[in-house]
Design an enzyme around this catalytic site. Sequence first.
Site, mmCIF file in Angstrom:
data_model
loop_
_atom_site.group_PDB
_atom_site.id
_atom_site.type_symbol
_atom_site.label_atom_id
_atom_site.label_comp_id
_atom_site.label_asym_id
_atom_site.label_seq_id
_atom_site.Cartn_x
_atom_site.Cartn_y
_atom_site.Cartn_z
ATOM 1 N N GLU A 3 30.971 36.356 41.769
ATOM 2 C CA GLU A 3 31.113 35.434 42.886
ATOM 3 C C GLU A 3 29.798 34.781 43.294
ATOM 4 O O GLU A 3 29.771 33.599 43.665
ATOM 5 C CB GLU A 3 31.725 36.161 44.088
ATOM 6 C CG GLU A 3 33.217 36.433 43.967
ATOM 7 C CD GLU A 3 33.526 37.629 43.069
ATOM 8 O OE1 GLU A 3 34.714 37.826 42.734
ATOM 9 O OE2 GLU A 3 32.583 38.369 42.715
ATOM 10 N N HIS A 54 41.690 43.197 49.650
ATOM 11 C CA HIS A 54 42.632 42.135 49.314
ATOM 12 C C HIS A 54 43.296 41.532 50.540
ATOM 13 O O HIS A 54 44.056 40.574 50.416
ATOM 14 C CB HIS A 54 43.732 42.665 48.377
ATOM 15 C CG HIS A 54 43.233 43.102 47.038
ATOM 16 N ND1 HIS A 54 42.550 44.277 46.864
ATOM 17 C CD2 HIS A 54 43.319 42.512 45.818
ATOM 18 C CE1 HIS A 54 42.238 44.404 45.577
ATOM 19 N NE2 HIS A 54 42.686 43.348 44.927
#
Length: 357
Positions: A87, A156
């Site tokens: 990321e 998540h």
Amino acid sequence: MTLRQAQGSDPRQAQGRASDLDPTAHVVGTMTMAAALNRALADAIQEDPAVVVYGEDVGALGGVFRVTDGLAERFGEDRCFDTPLAESGIVGTAVGMAMNGMRPVVEMQFDAFALPAFEQIVSQVAKFGNRTRGAVRMPLVIRIPFGGGIGGVEHHCDSSEAYYAHTPGLVVVSPATPQDAYSMLRAAIASPDPVIFLEPKKLYWSKGDVDTSVSVPLGRARVAREGTDVTLISYAAMVPVALEAAEIAAEEGRSVQVIDVRSLTPFDDETVTAAVRATGRAVVVAEAPGFASVASEIQARVFERCFEYLEAPVRRVTGFDTPYAPPKLEHWYLPDADRVLDAIDSLHWDDDEEGAR
């Protein structure tokens, strides 16, 4: 719906798929939020050669939630492509692209997955415009699926909007309807400044009418429902919860107004202040934990600007100050209409006072 079901399902339901639609054509129709986002990305790629879309699994797979489905097939792998699981590298390359005239749109896949890129976002993305006195702008969009309601586990289902809203230099927005998903993503991609685009995962499968000719300016809230007794202030996946509570309250004889904030920063004080001054009562509804949150900021701003108009303290209904609950317990964690109605009932109503006497 569980995370496994989410990964295997098709939130587009054949409506709005990039490979099936001509991005140059004006469209009015019903589609899911995921389809609206897909359409917005396709239209932006088609209209502007500087736009590129990339991230983990966004190419061949079409994204975990299929938001980018068909883009690589239609526009080629130089316009929509997969990246390594890195990321910080994804955002770092976006900074370089934006500095050199491109308009990257990157996906972080899940909310907490963006945290390895947080240093890049805070130190580079947010500050470059100010550091260069506006000589170098950052026209990039960081798409982050966020929030719960899909049966996911920790990492998540985080609601990390406060981190970004607290960072000067970032525009932070989140849609609650397919129309806003389309229009706000188009506006975010066109913006000369960096935008954190938070997509409520729970609403990917929600449906609504979308007109691709409608524009929505960033930084403006909307009145989702008119009302005269109390104002519910919410955003993202909690807007439908607020609307549900308003419907139930109407059956009980109370007129509830619902404001969809849409833009966390810049914040639309004008619309929110006018709404609360008109009703005299307010409840802020948000999914994230309440401590040091966006809900806290909204509550403070309302108190500061509406104190003399208030009939009762401004209440908050939020997630709990704990790590996100496991799938079987998330329904206890997420605010629901009952908790919102309880907050409304606590707002010092005249009928309660008369009953007490």
